[in-house]
Write a protein that holds these residues in place. Sequence first.
Motif: not given
Ligand SMILES: CCCCCC/C=C\CCCCCCCC(=O)NCCO
Length: 587
Positions: A196, A222, A241, A243-244, A246
């Motif tokens: 995610m 996600s 949910s 965190v960035g 999603s």
């Molecule tokens: C710049 C490329 C990075 C590749 C590696 C990926 C790893 C971490 C980067 C952070 C990506 C954040 C995506 C957030 C998605 C989200 O909100 N997820 C919710 C989970 O509850």
Amino acid sequence: MPELPAISGIAGGVRRKAVTLVTVSCAILMARWYWRNRQLDKKLDKKRKQCLQTLEKVEKELQKNKLPARQKEAILSLSLSTLQSKLRSGELKAVDVLRAYQEQALKVNVKINCLTEAITDAQELAAACDETGDKTRLLHGIPVSLKENIGVKGYDRTGGLQINIGVPCDKDAVITQVLKRHGAIPFVRTNIPQAMLSYTCSNPIFGSTANPHNVLHTPGGSSGGEGAIIGAGGSIIGIGSDVGGSVRVPASFCGCCSLKPTLGRFSKMGFYTVTKGQTQISGVPGPMARDVDSLVVLTRVLSSPDMFELDASLPPLPFQQQLLNSTHRLRIGYYTWDGNLPPVPVVSRAVREAKKVLEDLGHTLVEFSPIDYSQKFAELFIGTMLGADQGQTLRSKVKGDYLDGGLKLIKMTLLPRWLLSLLAKMISLKEPVLSRAVAHFKKEGRTYNWFCHVVKIQEYREKFTEQWKSLDLDAVICSAFPSPAPRTCDVGRLTTGGSNLALYNLVNFAAGVLPVTKVTSQDVADANNPALFPARTSLERLLKKSCDTEDCVGLPVGVQCVTLPFKEELCLRVMRELETAVNYRGL
Ligand SMILES: CCCCCC/C=C\CCCCCCCC(=O)NCCO
């Protein structure tokens, strides 16, 4: 000289032994690799079959007791508020509403693969609702879909990771409990990307979810399964949910609405997150729905005393009706570009149109530009999510798993820091946004450095809030993702495209997304006009590909609305005013 043949004989023997040793070691390694993959395939297959059985079980039940097509269509066409009143008055039965949504969910699932499994006690819950349920409850008899990482008793929360298979929850997450207390019927669980932590929606267990508006494009992530099922009409409300970005990326890509609340407003007890120990930028549960009114209902339910009773760590902040009902003119900031990946023309048009609509409603719109953010996204967001522990947490979760496209770059965290800095420098001219991210993939690993990093996050939060206050803003409207839904094959490389959504996780403001327009032929022409979108870097070319051919016409485009922390209801007010004025129509 007489020793020479003996020496060469010994050397030959050593060489033969070395060759044998290397061959045997390689054979052992290959056999181990093959055996591990076989075991993994068996584990994934078994899980897939179990999940599929839950869907087949529901399908069979539905066959036995089919709802007439006209009744089904009539139920699916109702807004949440009409559905609520018809269920309350007894004009509709919860079991029939559930059947209509189950049928539709299974139907769209064939095309877009948005479901991980069905919640098999939904039927019983709906029947109990009809028989003895308190009809005054806000969600009495309303089916709700849940992202796969949200705890439901008896079900795994895999997060798309094989390590979490076979670990069922012993109780419902707090949110699941609150929804049930208010009469909701959780009926399906929806797909996610592996771990995610990307804007894709595929994982080695459940495969890839497609966008309901164009199956070659991604629904985002996600909470991609949620976005896809709501956008396709297979669910009326759901929980994801964020965190960035999603819940906001899938809303923008699939043409639905979502709200990322302030961290601490709603409970996340019983949610699975990969980076649980990283508490600076933490995931939050977020309502998702077909329209803003439904988000309001969900926010009201999630702000009820049940929430604080079940999770004593939350501030007991009730639903702030006065903010939602307020009618005073607002001062709203706006911008189209956060300084990272540039938006394609249709995204800028969406923000401009939203700005015009809000001005026409009498609000004052002022230019805004998030302070210093082109640097801070890489340093503070990527640096926290990935760099702070040098990718170790994430790598430990995917160890022994097949790696999905959205996470391929995490292997780079195995490189030494000096090499990452060199790589970052090498690509700095061609890919400036990615270059800045790569430079923060791996930070110095001492606790002292983490403390210094946290101070930087706090300082940025203060600086950003000061900037907001100095302009006396009530809200901000801006782009969500810099493009409409990219093609599924491209989205894994576009993680940096989430920067403007991640900003509001970093500063912890309330933020929602709603669809305001769709890609038109003119937008396709604009995307192909180098004067409007030069597409200089390879990532910019991927953004362009999301909307530069006629088959992209009709893809939804959302805008983001933001308010100060804990002012979710004001955010919903702005979203509702925008929604009413733009009159977006879904599928
Ligand atoms: C710049 C490329 C990075 C590749 C590696 C990926 C790893 C971490 C980067 C952070 C990506 C954040 C995506 C957030 C998605 C989200 O909100 N997820 C919710 C989970 O509850």
